[in-house]
Design an enzyme around this catalytic site. Sequence first.
Site, PDB file in Angstrom:
ATOM      1  N   GLY A   1    -110.367  68.816  27.887  1.00 29.72           N
ATOM      2  CA  GLY A   1    -111.202  67.517  28.440  1.00 29.72           C
ATOM      3  C   GLY A   1    -110.326  66.083  28.613  1.00 29.72           C
ATOM      4  O   GLY A   1    -109.008  67.289  29.878  1.00 29.72           O
ATOM      5  N   GLY A   2    -109.873  64.765  28.523  1.00 23.16           N
ATOM      6  CA  GLY A   2    -109.348  64.195  29.414  1.00 23.16           C
ATOM      7  C   GLY A   2    -107.384  63.595  29.304  1.00 23.16           C
ATOM      8  O   GLY A   2    -107.186  63.049  29.845  1.00 23.16           O
TER       9      GLY A   2
END
Length: 415
Positions: free
Chosen positions: A247-248
């Site tokens: 993810g980020g």
Amino acid sequence: MGKALDGVKILDFTHVQSGPTCTQLLAWFGADVIKVEKAGEGDATRGQLRDIPDVDSLYFTMLNHNKRSITLDTKNPKGKEVLIELIKQCDVLVENFAPGALDRMGFSWERIQQINPRMIMASVKGFGPGPYEDCKVYENVAQCAGGAASTTGFDDGPPLVTGAQIGDSGTGLHLALGIVTALFQREKTGKGQKVLAAMQDAVLNLCRVKLRDQQRLDRTKVLQEYPQFPETEFGEAVPRAGNASGGGQPGWILKCKGWQHDPNAYIYFITQAPVWASICKVIGEESWITDPSYATPKARLPHLKTIFSRIEEWTKTKTKFEAMEILNKYDIPCGPILSMKEIAEEPALRATGTVVEVDHPKRGKYLSVGNPIKLSDSETEVTRSPLLGEHTEEVLAQLGYSKDQVEELRAAKVI
Ligand code: CAO
């Protein structure tokens, strides 16, 4: 208290892993699952990876809880008659035979619909329609064809398969959702339908973020949160990302105290942006809070290796559990790398029924994974897997067969 799927009858033609995980879930939710097995042989997994001679393997027992088992030769004309009765009386037929096997047995979708128009026929296949639709498929083939293997592992190593059985159990989960959805639609239409979960499709669904990254790579030619950045050029396809977070929020697996001797003395550490200042304080790098090279998530991307190796200097001084305790005080997301031994002994997992002890007449007590999905009004009690053909007579009697008829079938080796 009743169960969510009370009254739903499943004709379970599944074997090995993918199909059985699906029907086991339905059984846990209260469905009556009748597993049909080849007379004399049964599901091949009964005999695979055995740890006790002549006793159903853990492979089988852990995938077939809460079911009934009947033996039936469905290629024999008398066996086909029994099967027709079962199709008439059941709501769902679940199968994961090799492509075409059910047709060869004489039970095409058209024939099944004629016998019971309300029947839902649910299948796991390796591939959906296309060039590989006739192929037999096992777990790791699906992991490879669904995009998991090419995106798992380290950049300098070969593609890797994962221990999580995303091809088999992952597809079983998808199929179970398809089945309850079709049952829901049948409430309105009165009609059954076909449900297909292809293993390649299920794996790809679970690798959705990698197809996201493929398109980001196509557009920008770089994936800044991947460990290849900034030193290595990116190629055309999403590379393997080691232990980078999908993810980020950048993450990595770091050594903890004792790593030299314990292969699982590691922690997953996420440098979530909102707690960056806390991370810097915990590891004693307060200057990084305001240093322009480290102060923002974007600025940190080219320095992730330096950052994680500095954090690792700190984690190496703590056990994974000590590190968890300290980091959680600051809401820093992290997770210990737990061994199967630690999971088996974890009291909280026992308390919730996620890990259960089950008693089996031949093997004695063994551990299993219970229902991971908890419904507040449909509690799961995990009961042992059936012995081969344990319920043949009971099920035939429910279908209206007399004792003499059952004996005839047994003498003719149909059951
Ligand atoms: N009575 C009589 N015959 C029966 C029977 C019964 N009760 N149950 C099954 N059979 C027959 C089938 O009809 C089939 O016969 P034909 O080949 O003559 O049509 C035969 O047994 C073997 O079935 P199969 O081909 O499904 O089994 P396999 O061991 O050769 O292959 C597998 C196994 C898993 C590769 C294949 O079933 C498959 O590709 N399934 C779909 C994908 C899948 O679910 N894979 C995951 C499995 S878990 O890792």
